[in-house]
Design a protein around this motif. Structure first.
Motif, PDB file in Angstrom:
ATOM      1  N   ILE A 229     -19.601 -20.185 -26.227  1.00 31.80           N
ATOM      2  CA  ILE A 229     -20.026 -21.581 -26.151  1.00 31.80           C
ATOM      3  C   ILE A 229     -20.899 -21.819 -24.921  1.00 31.80           C
ATOM      4  O   ILE A 229     -20.810 -21.096 -23.927  1.00 31.80           O
ATOM      5  N   ASP A 230     -21.709 -22.846 -25.013  1.00 28.78           N
ATOM      6  CA  ASP A 230     -22.458 -23.331 -23.858  1.00 28.78           C
ATOM      7  C   ASP A 230     -21.489 -24.202 -23.061  1.00 28.78           C
ATOM      8  O   ASP A 230     -21.055 -25.240 -23.562  1.00 28.78           O
ATOM      9  N   PRO A 231     -21.133 -23.814 -21.837  1.00 27.74           N
ATOM     10  CA  PRO A 231     -20.164 -24.616 -21.089  1.00 27.74           C
ATOM     11  C   PRO A 231     -20.653 -26.032 -20.784  1.00 27.74           C
ATOM     12  O   PRO A 231     -19.847 -26.936 -20.596  1.00 27.74           O
ATOM     13  N   ALA A 232     -21.959 -26.237 -20.767  1.00 27.79           N
ATOM     14  CA  ALA A 232     -22.507 -27.576 -20.520  1.00 27.79           C
ATOM     15  C   ALA A 232     -22.431 -28.458 -21.759  1.00 27.79           C
ATOM     16  O   ALA A 232     -22.563 -29.677 -21.662  1.00 27.79           O
ATOM     17  N   ALA A 233     -22.214 -27.849 -22.933  1.00 25.91           N
ATOM     18  CA  ALA A 233     -22.169 -28.616 -24.183  1.00 25.91           C
ATOM     19  C   ALA A 233     -21.218 -27.947 -25.171  1.00 25.91           C
ATOM     20  O   ALA A 233     -21.646 -27.397 -26.182  1.00 25.91           O
ATOM     21  N   PRO A 234     -19.890 -27.980 -24.881  1.00 23.69           N
ATOM     22  CA  PRO A 234     -18.936 -27.375 -25.819  1.00 23.69           C
ATOM     23  C   PRO A 234     -19.035 -28.034 -27.195  1.00 23.69           C
ATOM     24  O   PRO A 234     -19.337 -29.230 -27.282  1.00 23.69           O
ATOM     25  N   PRO A 235     -18.821 -27.278 -28.256  1.00 16.98           N
ATOM     26  CA  PRO A 235     -18.915 -27.846 -29.602  1.00 16.98           C
ATOM     27  C   PRO A 235     -17.952 -29.022 -29.792  1.00 16.98           C
ATOM     28  O   PRO A 235     -16.785 -28.948 -29.404  1.00 16.98           O
ATOM     29  N   ALA A 236     -18.460 -30.089 -30.377  1.00 20.85           N
ATOM     30  CA  ALA A 236     -17.615 -31.247 -30.684  1.00 20.85           C
ATOM     31  C   ALA A 236     -16.511 -30.805 -31.632  1.00 20.85           C
ATOM     32  O   ALA A 236     -16.743 -30.053 -32.569  1.00 20.85           O
TER      33      ALA A 236
ATOM     34  N   LYS B 185       7.885 -26.040 -15.691  1.00 19.94           N
ATOM     35  CA  LYS B 185       7.914 -24.631 -15.332  1.00 19.94           C
ATOM     36  C   LYS B 185       6.477 -24.159 -15.175  1.00 19.94           C
ATOM     37  O   LYS B 185       5.566 -24.711 -15.784  1.00 19.94           O
ATOM     38  N   VAL B 186       6.276 -23.121 -14.377  1.00 23.06           N
ATOM     39  CA  VAL B 186       4.927 -22.653 -14.058  1.00 23.06           C
ATOM     40  C   VAL B 186       4.674 -21.278 -14.672  1.00 23.06           C
ATOM     41  O   VAL B 186       5.502 -20.377 -14.564  1.00 23.06           O
ATOM     42  N   LEU B 187       3.522 -21.144 -15.318  1.00 18.66           N
ATOM     43  CA  LEU B 187       3.024 -19.861 -15.806  1.00 18.66           C
ATOM     44  C   LEU B 187       1.903 -19.449 -14.862  1.00 18.66           C
ATOM     45  O   LEU B 187       0.914 -20.169 -14.722  1.00 18.66           O
ATOM     46  N   ASP B 188       2.039 -18.311 -14.202  1.00 18.27           N
ATOM     47  CA  ASP B 188       1.050 -17.829 -13.248  1.00 18.27           C
ATOM     48  C   ASP B 188       0.215 -16.756 -13.937  1.00 18.27           C
ATOM     49  O   ASP B 188       0.747 -15.709 -14.324  1.00 18.27           O
ATOM     50  N   ILE B 189      -1.078 -17.027 -14.099  1.00 24.31           N
ATOM     51  CA  ILE B 189      -1.944 -16.130 -14.867  1.00 24.31           C
ATOM     52  C   ILE B 189      -3.227 -15.815 -14.104  1.00 24.31           C
ATOM     53  O   ILE B 189      -3.539 -16.436 -13.094  1.00 24.31           O
ATOM     54  N   VAL B 190      -3.962 -14.858 -14.645  1.00 23.19           N
ATOM     55  CA  VAL B 190      -5.287 -14.516 -14.149  1.00 23.19           C
ATOM     56  C   VAL B 190      -6.217 -14.517 -15.361  1.00 23.19           C
ATOM     57  O   VAL B 190      -5.854 -14.029 -16.435  1.00 23.19           O
ATOM     58  N   THR B 191      -7.402 -15.151 -15.216  1.00 24.71           N
ATOM     59  CA  THR B 191      -8.315 -15.288 -16.349  1.00 24.71           C
ATOM     60  C   THR B 191      -9.744 -14.949 -15.948  1.00 24.71           C
ATOM     61  O   THR B 191     -10.083 -14.906 -14.767  1.00 24.71           O
ATOM     62  N   ALA B 192     -10.570 -14.745 -16.970  1.00 24.34           N
ATOM     63  CA  ALA B 192     -11.963 -14.353 -16.754  1.00 24.34           C
ATOM     64  C   ALA B 192     -12.927 -15.339 -17.403  1.00 24.34           C
ATOM     65  O   ALA B 192     -12.697 -15.784 -18.528  1.00 24.34           O
ATOM     66  N   VAL B 193     -13.987 -15.631 -16.682  1.00 24.64           N
ATOM     67  CA  VAL B 193     -15.152 -16.303 -17.251  1.00 24.64           C
ATOM     68  C   VAL B 193     -16.163 -15.192 -17.492  1.00 24.64           C
ATOM     69  O   VAL B 193     -16.675 -14.594 -16.544  1.00 24.64           O
ATOM     70  N   ILE B 194     -16.389 -14.886 -18.761  1.00 21.64           N
ATOM     71  CA  ILE B 194     -17.353 -13.856 -19.161  1.00 21.64           C
ATOM     72  C   ILE B 194     -18.527 -14.577 -19.801  1.00 21.64           C
ATOM     73  O   ILE B 194     -18.346 -15.361 -20.731  1.00 21.64           O
ATOM     74  N   ARG B 195     -19.728 -14.319 -19.289  1.00 25.16           N
ATOM     75  CA  ARG B 195     -20.919 -14.987 -19.826  1.00 25.16           C
ATOM     76  C   ARG B 195     -21.884 -13.947 -20.382  1.00 25.16           C
ATOM     77  O   ARG B 195     -21.944 -12.816 -19.908  1.00 25.16           O
ATOM     78  N   ASP B 196     -22.649 -14.368 -21.389  1.00 24.52           N
ATOM     79  CA  ASP B 196     -23.654 -13.480 -21.958  1.00 24.52           C
ATOM     80  C   ASP B 196     -25.011 -13.769 -21.319  1.00 24.52           C
ATOM     81  O   ASP B 196     -25.129 -14.608 -20.420  1.00 24.52           O
ATOM     82  N   GLU B 197     -26.037 -13.076 -21.793  1.00 23.00           N
ATOM     83  CA  GLU B 197     -27.381 -13.211 -21.228  1.00 23.00           C
ATOM     84  C   GLU B 197     -27.922 -14.633 -21.348  1.00 23.00           C
ATOM     85  O   GLU B 197     -28.747 -15.060 -20.550  1.00 23.00           O
ATOM     86  N   ALA B 198     -27.466 -15.371 -22.353  1.00 17.43           N
ATOM     87  CA  ALA B 198     -27.923 -16.747 -22.571  1.00 17.43           C
ATOM     88  C   ALA B 198     -27.106 -17.761 -21.762  1.00 17.43           C
ATOM     89  O   ALA B 198     -27.358 -18.960 -21.843  1.00 17.43           O
TER      90      ALA B 198
END
Length: 132
Positions: A105-112, A3-16
């Motif tokens: 989180i840093d998207p290039a290095a998500p926490p292990a 079954k499919v869930l159709d959603i809308v999401t946001a990538v929110i980034r901070d100054e860093a």
């Protein structure tokens, strides 16, 4: 067939350049803020409502990052299809409604060891990193 869930999401980034993730109450998996559209809502109307409900902030602008699909993180047997936007918000961000925890989180290095939704890990983060 799932079954499919159709959603809308946001990538929110901070100054860093860190990315905001949320964890819903009663779950262990982090994902992007957002959710399902209410009847008749377009993407940005739904996104603005979800960000207000979940985080208490206001959507200022949004640019489509892409449309992605992956197995749902918290609903077995479902596929999630997401219109994902690079979003700019204003106001104090705080966990509200069904959101129990926030993480930057840093998207290039998500926490292990941090459990990430398949859509986030396999689709959105690679698309985001490809922009750099």
């Amino acid at each position: 067939m799932s079954k499919v869930l159709d959603i809308v999401t946001a990538v929110i980034r901070d100054e860093a350049g860190r990315m905001l993730l949320v964890r819903k109450r009663g779950t262990a998996i982090f994902m992007k803020p957002g959710g399902k559209r209410d009847g008749g809502e377009d993407d940005l109307t739904a996104l603005a409502r979800e960000l207000d409900e979940e985080l208490g902030c206001r959507l200022v602008s949004a640019q489509l990052l892409g449309r992605f699909s992956a197995p749902a993180a918290n609903e077995a047997g479902f596929t999630v299809q997401s219109a994902t936007y690079l979003a700019v918000v204003e106001g104090r961000i705080a966990a509200q409604a069904e959101i129990e925890e926030l993480a930057w989180i840093d998207p290039a290095a998500p926490p292990a060891g941090m459990a990430l939704a398949p859509l986030l890990k396999d689709e959105v983060i690679p698309a985001l990193l490809a922009l750099a």
